[in-house]
Design a protein around this motif. Structure first.
Motif, PDB file in Angstrom:
ATOM      1  N   GLY A 129       0.822  -1.216   0.000  1.00 35.18           N
ATOM      2  CA  GLY A 129       0.000   0.000   0.000  1.00 35.18           C
ATOM      3  C   GLY A 129       0.849   1.256   0.000  1.00 35.18           C
ATOM      4  N   THR A 130       1.917   1.244   0.788  1.00 31.71           N
ATOM      5  CA  THR A 130       2.772   2.435   0.894  1.00 31.71           C
ATOM      6  C   THR A 130       3.574   2.645  -0.397  1.00 31.71           C
ATOM      7  N   MET A 131       4.118   1.541  -0.948  1.00 34.96           N
ATOM      8  CA  MET A 131       4.850   1.662  -2.233  1.00 34.96           C
ATOM      9  C   MET A 131       3.912   2.251  -3.285  1.00 34.96           C
ATOM     10  N   GLY A 132       2.659   1.824  -3.209  1.00 31.51           N
ATOM     11  CA  GLY A 132       1.666   2.230  -4.204  1.00 31.51           C
ATOM     12  C   GLY A 132       1.136   3.634  -4.012  1.00 31.51           C
ATOM     13  N   GLN A 133       1.695   4.385  -3.084  1.00 32.97           N
ATOM     14  CA  GLN A 133       1.335   5.802  -2.931  1.00 32.97           C
ATOM     15  C   GLN A 133       2.275   6.683  -3.739  1.00 32.97           C
ATOM     16  N   PHE A 134       3.368   6.070  -4.222  1.00 36.19           N
ATOM     17  CA  PHE A 134       4.396   6.864  -4.894  1.00 36.19           C
ATOM     18  C   PHE A 134       4.072   6.976  -6.371  1.00 36.19           C
ATOM     19  N   ASP A 135       3.842   8.202  -6.807  1.00 38.95           N
ATOM     20  CA  ASP A 135       3.456   8.393  -8.204  1.00 38.95           C
ATOM     21  C   ASP A 135       4.282   9.552  -8.771  1.00 38.95           C
ATOM     22  N   SER A 136       5.365   9.203  -9.474  1.00 31.95           N
ATOM     23  CA  SER A 136       6.224  10.236 -10.066  1.00 31.95           C
ATOM     24  C   SER A 136       6.930   9.644 -11.282  1.00 31.95           C
ATOM     25  N   ASP A 137       7.057  10.443 -12.348  1.00 31.08           N
ATOM     26  CA  ASP A 137       7.776   9.949 -13.533  1.00 31.08           C
ATOM     27  C   ASP A 137       9.277  10.197 -13.402  1.00 31.08           C
ATOM     28  N   LEU A 138       9.634  11.089 -12.474  1.00 31.60           N
ATOM     29  CA  LEU A 138      11.034  11.513 -12.415  1.00 31.60           C
ATOM     30  C   LEU A 138      11.793  10.948 -11.212  1.00 31.60           C
ATOM     31  N   ALA A 139      11.078  10.327 -10.301  1.00 34.56           N
ATOM     32  CA  ALA A 139      11.757   9.765  -9.128  1.00 34.56           C
ATOM     33  C   ALA A 139      11.234   8.351  -8.894  1.00 34.56           C
ATOM     34  N   GLN A 140      11.867   7.650  -7.940  1.00 35.75           N
ATOM     35  CA  GLN A 140      11.516   6.235  -7.722  1.00 35.75           C
ATOM     36  C   GLN A 140      11.366   5.930  -6.237  1.00 35.75           C
ATOM     37  N   ILE A 141      10.674   4.843  -5.931  1.00 32.34           N
ATOM     38  CA  ILE A 141      10.642   4.361  -4.542  1.00 32.34           C
ATOM     39  C   ILE A 141      11.368   3.017  -4.489  1.00 32.34           C
ATOM     40  N   PHE A 142      12.184   2.840  -3.456  1.00 32.31           N
ATOM     41  CA  PHE A 142      12.976   1.609  -3.292  1.00 32.31           C
ATOM     42  C   PHE A 142      12.588   0.975  -1.957  1.00 32.31           C
ATOM     43  N   LEU A 143      12.640  -0.356  -1.912  1.00 32.26           N
ATOM     44  CA  LEU A 143      12.328  -1.061  -0.661  1.00 32.26           C
ATOM     45  C   LEU A 143      13.596  -1.686  -0.097  1.00 32.26           C
ATOM     46  N   VAL A 144      13.877  -1.456   1.186  1.00 33.89           N
ATOM     47  CA  VAL A 144      14.992  -2.177   1.821  1.00 33.89           C
ATOM     48  C   VAL A 144      14.458  -2.891   3.060  1.00 33.89           C
ATOM     49  N   GLU A 145      14.986  -4.115   3.287  1.00 35.59           N
ATOM     50  CA  GLU A 145      14.521  -4.894   4.441  1.00 35.59           C
ATOM     51  C   GLU A 145      15.567  -4.941   5.541  1.00 35.59           C
ATOM     52  N   ASN A 146      16.844  -4.769   5.157  1.00 33.16           N
ATOM     53  CA  ASN A 146      17.914  -4.934   6.138  1.00 33.16           C
ATOM     54  C   ASN A 146      19.135  -4.117   5.699  1.00 33.16           C
ATOM     55  N   THR A 147      20.186  -4.180   6.521  1.00 37.41           N
ATOM     56  CA  THR A 147      21.355  -3.347   6.235  1.00 37.41           C
ATOM     57  C   THR A 147      22.073  -3.800   4.953  1.00 37.41           C
ATOM     58  N   SER A 148      22.016  -5.101   4.622  1.00 33.16           N
ATOM     59  CA  SER A 148      22.699  -5.482   3.370  1.00 33.16           C
ATOM     60  C   SER A 148      21.968  -4.931   2.153  1.00 33.16           C
ATOM     61  N   ASP A 149      20.647  -4.802   2.251  1.00 33.50           N
ATOM     62  CA  ASP A 149      19.918  -4.162   1.140  1.00 33.50           C
ATOM     63  C   ASP A 149      20.401  -2.726   0.961  1.00 33.50           C
TER      64      ASP A 149
END
Ligand code: SF4
Length: 309
Positions: A129-149
């Motif tokens: 749901g949160t990832m799906g709030q991001f709406d932009s053609d010029l920027a991106q959303i990234f998901l990280v789960e831990n420090t290695s990500d």
């Protein structure tokens, strides 16, 4: 044997509100009421609501036209909101207001074309749901789960960047991830305080306190409950055996061998009556005494949607 109860434990304000939304919708509009995803991650709660006429689905395509639908406490993406709007479904949004706050942060960043890093667990509905709030053609959303990500993130250091977090994470793990992010991206923006909610924080603090006096910690909660899993993990990280049980039937006698004090807590979506059943069973088996930790008072209440008040 002694049972030491964590304080606070169990239902939070967001869960209280979400369950009440389904119950009131059933009272006012009658069955069936459709609920997109388990309204809260608890088997007992979901089964009770099913008995009263709630129908749980994963996608809006499973819902007939003209139906009433409730979005779960975990929130939904803009795409789902738009789909419901375009089909003119009657929607009651049980998204926890603290999740909505994170949605608004993400959507503000997207409007300004600021890239966002979401700290959260892949596949969790809140994260979708949160990832799906991001709406932009010029920027991106990234998901990280831990420090290695974080180490593996390949983002140009000169772009504007911000982070947000899932609300039900481990407070300690998230601190480590944020500090790694700040090292790697010194100009990264973030919320004043991370987005982990008060209920998650308080229940984790209560478990930490139990680890000083208990040799075993039990958490009542369903296997898909994020915050309940974090409580069990916290016990284990502090070298105390910890188990997550959906109900008293899942208790195993062998866990209690040589145990004098059992710590007992419940995730934010687990009803107190399941905790009572666990206490009853341990008392039946071992004649245990009960004591309760002191902890912060929680008096947060979230308002119901206007039409359901
Ligand atoms: S755990 Fe926190 S974010 Fe989730 S419903 Fe409860 S208060 Fe809201």
């Amino acid at each position: 044997m002694r049972i030491q109860l964590a304080n606070p434990r169990g239902f939070c304000a967001g869960v209280d509100r979400a369950i009440e939304i389904v119950e009131r919708a059933l009272d006012i509009f009658g069955a069936p009421i459709y609920v997109r995803h388990e309204v809260v991650h608890n088997t007992y709660v979901v089964n009770c609501l099913k008995k009263n006429g709630a129908i749980f689905v994963e996608e809006l395509s499973e819902i007939p036209d003209d139906a009433t639908v409730i979005f779960s406490a975990h929130g939904v993406s803009q795409a789902v909101q738009n789909e419901a709007k375009s089909r003119q479904l009657k929607v009651f949004d049980a998204t926890c207001p603290l999740v909505t706050k994170v949605h608004m942060e993400v959507s503000r960043y997207a409007q300004k074309n600021i890239n966002v890093i979401l700290i959260g667990h892949t596949g969790h509905p809140e994260v979708d749901g949160t990832m799906g709030q991001f709406d932009s053609d010029l920027a991106q959303i990234f998901l990280v789960e831990n420090t290695s990500d974080v180490e593996n993130l390949d983002i140009n250091n000169r772009v504007e960047l911000a982070y947000v977090t899932q609300t039900t994470l481990s407070v300690d793990d998230t601190k480590d991830i944020i500090s790694k992010l700040k090292n790697k991206f010194p100009n990264i923006q973030g919320p004043k305080k991370d987005d982990i909610c008060y209920a998650t924080q308080n229940r984790q603090d209560a478990i930490k306190s139990l680890t000083h006096s208990c040799e075993l910690i039990l958490v009542v909660g369903s296997p898909n409950s994020s915050n309940s899993n974090r409580l069990k993990e916290l016990a284990i990280k502090n070298n105390i055996p910890g188990y997550l049980v959906d109900n008293a039937e899942e208790l195993k006698k062998e866990w209690f061998k040589n145990i004098e004090t059992v710590g007992l807590s419940a995730g934010a979506s687990a009803p107190e009556l399941l905790v009572d059943d666990v206490i009853k069973k341990i008392k039946e088996w071992f004649g245990a005494e009960l004591s309760s930790d002191s902890g912060p008072k929680e008096n947060i209440i979230f308002q119901l949607p206007k039409d359901l008040r």
